[in-house]
Each structure stands twice: as C-alpha cells, then as structure tokens.
Design a protein around this motif. Sequence first.
Motif, mmCIF file in Angstrom:
data_model
loop_
_atom_site.group_PDB
_atom_site.id
_atom_site.type_symbol
_atom_site.label_atom_id
_atom_site.label_comp_id
_atom_site.label_asym_id
_atom_site.label_seq_id
_atom_site.Cartn_x
_atom_site.Cartn_y
_atom_site.Cartn_z
ATOM 1 N N ARG A 102 -6.465 0.354 -11.605
ATOM 2 C CA ARG A 102 -7.516 -0.124 -10.701
ATOM 3 C C ARG A 102 -7.373 0.528 -9.331
ATOM 4 O O ARG A 102 -6.261 0.771 -8.864
ATOM 5 C CB ARG A 102 -7.492 -1.634 -10.595
ATOM 6 C CG ARG A 102 -6.289 -2.200 -9.912
ATOM 7 C CD ARG A 102 -6.206 -3.726 -10.006
ATOM 8 N NE ARG A 102 -5.171 -4.262 -9.166
ATOM 9 C CZ ARG A 102 -3.877 -4.177 -9.379
ATOM 10 N NH1 ARG A 102 -3.430 -3.537 -10.414
ATOM 11 N NH2 ARG A 102 -3.004 -4.707 -8.542
ATOM 12 N N PRO A 103 -8.498 0.797 -8.685
ATOM 13 C CA PRO A 103 -8.446 1.314 -7.312
ATOM 14 C C PRO A 103 -8.298 0.151 -6.321
ATOM 15 O O PRO A 103 -8.931 -0.894 -6.484
ATOM 16 C CB PRO A 103 -9.796 2.016 -7.143
ATOM 17 C CG PRO A 103 -10.702 1.352 -8.123
ATOM 18 C CD PRO A 103 -9.849 0.843 -9.237
ATOM 19 N N VAL A 104 -7.435 0.352 -5.328
ATOM 20 C CA VAL A 104 -7.195 -0.666 -4.308
ATOM 21 C C VAL A 104 -7.020 0.054 -2.967
ATOM 22 O O VAL A 104 -6.352 1.091 -2.913
ATOM 23 C CB VAL A 104 -5.917 -1.486 -4.627
ATOM 24 C CG1 VAL A 104 -5.631 -2.514 -3.549
ATOM 25 C CG2 VAL A 104 -6.027 -2.155 -5.981
ATOM 26 N N PRO A 105 -7.597 -0.478 -1.885
ATOM 27 C CA PRO A 105 -7.334 0.127 -0.567
ATOM 28 C C PRO A 105 -5.833 0.110 -0.260
ATOM 29 O O PRO A 105 -5.164 -0.906 -0.469
ATOM 30 C CB PRO A 105 -8.116 -0.755 0.408
ATOM 31 C CG PRO A 105 -9.180 -1.391 -0.435
ATOM 32 C CD PRO A 105 -8.568 -1.570 -1.791
ATOM 33 N N PHE A 106 -5.332 1.230 0.202
ATOM 34 C CA PHE A 106 -3.901 1.386 0.472
ATOM 35 C C PHE A 106 -3.397 0.335 1.455
ATOM 36 O O PHE A 106 -2.306 -0.198 1.302
ATOM 37 C CB PHE A 106 -3.647 2.799 1.007
ATOM 38 C CG PHE A 106 -2.199 3.158 1.157
ATOM 39 C CD1 PHE A 106 -1.356 3.191 0.059
ATOM 40 C CD2 PHE A 106 -1.678 3.470 2.394
ATOM 41 C CE1 PHE A 106 -0.017 3.518 0.186
ATOM 42 C CE2 PHE A 106 -0.343 3.808 2.544
ATOM 43 C CZ PHE A 106 0.489 3.834 1.436
ATOM 44 N N ASN A 107 -4.232 0.005 2.470
ATOM 45 C CA ASN A 107 -3.787 -0.966 3.471
ATOM 46 C C ASN A 107 -3.787 -2.408 2.955
ATOM 47 O O ASN A 107 -3.283 -3.287 3.619
ATOM 48 C CB ASN A 107 -4.592 -0.847 4.764
ATOM 49 C CG ASN A 107 -6.076 -0.993 4.560
ATOM 50 O OD1 ASN A 107 -6.533 -1.332 3.471
ATOM 51 N ND2 ASN A 107 -6.837 -0.721 5.591
ATOM 52 N N GLU A 108 -4.338 -2.656 1.764
ATOM 53 C CA GLU A 108 -4.207 -3.981 1.151
ATOM 54 C C GLU A 108 -2.876 -4.100 0.410
ATOM 55 O O GLU A 108 -2.325 -5.189 0.297
ATOM 56 C CB GLU A 108 -5.366 -4.250 0.182
ATOM 57 C CG GLU A 108 -6.651 -4.594 0.864
ATOM 58 C CD GLU A 108 -7.755 -4.957 -0.116
ATOM 59 O OE1 GLU A 108 -7.461 -5.263 -1.292
ATOM 60 O OE2 GLU A 108 -8.925 -4.915 0.304
ATOM 61 N N ILE A 109 -2.394 -2.996 -0.107
ATOM 62 C CA ILE A 109 -1.105 -2.998 -0.818
ATOM 63 C C ILE A 109 0.042 -3.050 0.185
ATOM 64 O O ILE A 109 0.989 -3.809 0.034
ATOM 65 C CB ILE A 109 -0.969 -1.745 -1.703
ATOM 66 C CG1 ILE A 109 -2.146 -1.647 -2.672
ATOM 67 C CG2 ILE A 109 0.360 -1.767 -2.460
ATOM 68 C CD1 ILE A 109 -2.314 -0.289 -3.297
ATOM 69 N N PHE A 110 -0.051 -2.206 1.197
ATOM 70 C CA PHE A 110 0.953 -2.143 2.257
ATOM 71 C C PHE A 110 0.239 -2.388 3.589
ATOM 72 O O PHE A 110 -0.182 -1.440 4.254
ATOM 73 C CB PHE A 110 1.636 -0.770 2.280
ATOM 74 C CG PHE A 110 2.360 -0.435 1.012
ATOM 75 C CD1 PHE A 110 3.582 -1.011 0.721
ATOM 76 C CD2 PHE A 110 1.823 0.464 0.105
ATOM 77 C CE1 PHE A 110 4.256 -0.700 -0.452
ATOM 78 C CE2 PHE A 110 2.491 0.783 -1.068
ATOM 79 C CZ PHE A 110 3.711 0.193 -1.351
ATOM 80 N N PRO A 111 0.071 -3.655 3.997
ATOM 81 C CA PRO A 111 -0.633 -3.936 5.255
ATOM 82 C C PRO A 111 0.079 -3.295 6.450
ATOM 83 O O PRO A 111 1.287 -3.488 6.624
ATOM 84 C CB PRO A 111 -0.604 -5.466 5.352
ATOM 85 C CG PRO A 111 -0.346 -5.942 3.957
ATOM 86 C CD PRO A 111 0.474 -4.865 3.307
#
Length: 190
Positions: A102-111
């Motif tokens: 799944r695609p996820v914004p990078f800043n949601e994974i590593f705030p």
Amino acid sequence: MAHKTLKRFPLLIYQTLAHHRQALAFWLIPGGIALWWIAGQGKLPGMPSGWVPLMISLVGLLLFLHCLLARHAAVHCHDRRFTVQTPLYPVTFSYRRIENIRPVPFNEIFPPEQEKDARVRFYQSLWGKTAVVVTLKKYPVPLWWLQIWFNSYLLAPKGAGLILLVDEWMALTRQLELGRERLRGGQQRR
C-alpha cells in the motif's frame, strides 16, 4: 531459466544521503593531503603526526566510495522475487512473503515532529513524498542482520515490513502486484 529484471527503482533515502555527504567527502580528501604536506614541512607546531592527516583523507575516500555505491541503491523487480540493493548489501525477497502492498505518505510513517532536528533537515525533501509499504509475513534473514545493513527508514517501525521510498511509487506498486499475481497464477496452474 534465468530471471530477468523488470524494473529498477532508485531508493530516495540513499540518493539523498549520497547527495548530502558527497561534498564532505570531496573536501576531506584534499584537506587531509594538505595537512599531511604541511606536517611534513614542519611549518605548524603542534600539528598531528603524518599518519593522522592521511587517515582524514582515507575517511574521505571511503565516504566518497560509499556515496558512489549509495547512488546505485535500488529496488529491482524480477519475475519471482524482488531485491532491495543497499550500498553494501542486497537482500532478495520472494513475492510469497508479501502480505500487503500500500502507498502511504512518508511523514505518516515517520512523523517529522518525532524525529531529531538534524534528520528532519537532512531528509527535508522526502517528508512530503509517498512511500510503498510492503508488509511481509516474515523477513528472509534475522531483523538484527537487516538493521546492520539497511537504513532505519527502510524497515517498518512496527512488524515485518519494508518502507520503499522511490520516485515512481505507483509503478513500483504495480510491479510488486504483478509479481504476486504471476506467482499465484503459476501456483494455480500446477
């Protein structure tokens, strides 16, 4: 039958790392040589012995070589597997290990607000990008071994998984899904 590579996706974490460290590496090499020459001339009292400046140049050379290798870090999609090539160590994953893509914004994974300021500034250009999160059933090698060779931003913070930050995230997602489908299709025909 040999497996052919379908597509190569450069890893942005290593591209950014190489970009930022290249200038430092470039200046350490001649700087160390200049210090070695000055120490040999005896022009500066208290200058470290001749081997210390040469070590500075050696560190610069090793850093420069790492930057060159980091530019080749990528995800390679093959018929039955995909490989995550880091600057020093490749790891191959079977499509069978994949549970979810799944695609996820990078800043949601590593705030960014939970990261150190230096890392936030260093990877500033990456925080707004989309990463491909590949949830795995299990890693092919022990996690501690991957932590030695992989950048911490490549491994999922919770559970077994990969965070693949590439420019062409839609194409990578499609290639990984196609690999899984080909593998399932081959198993059903048997």
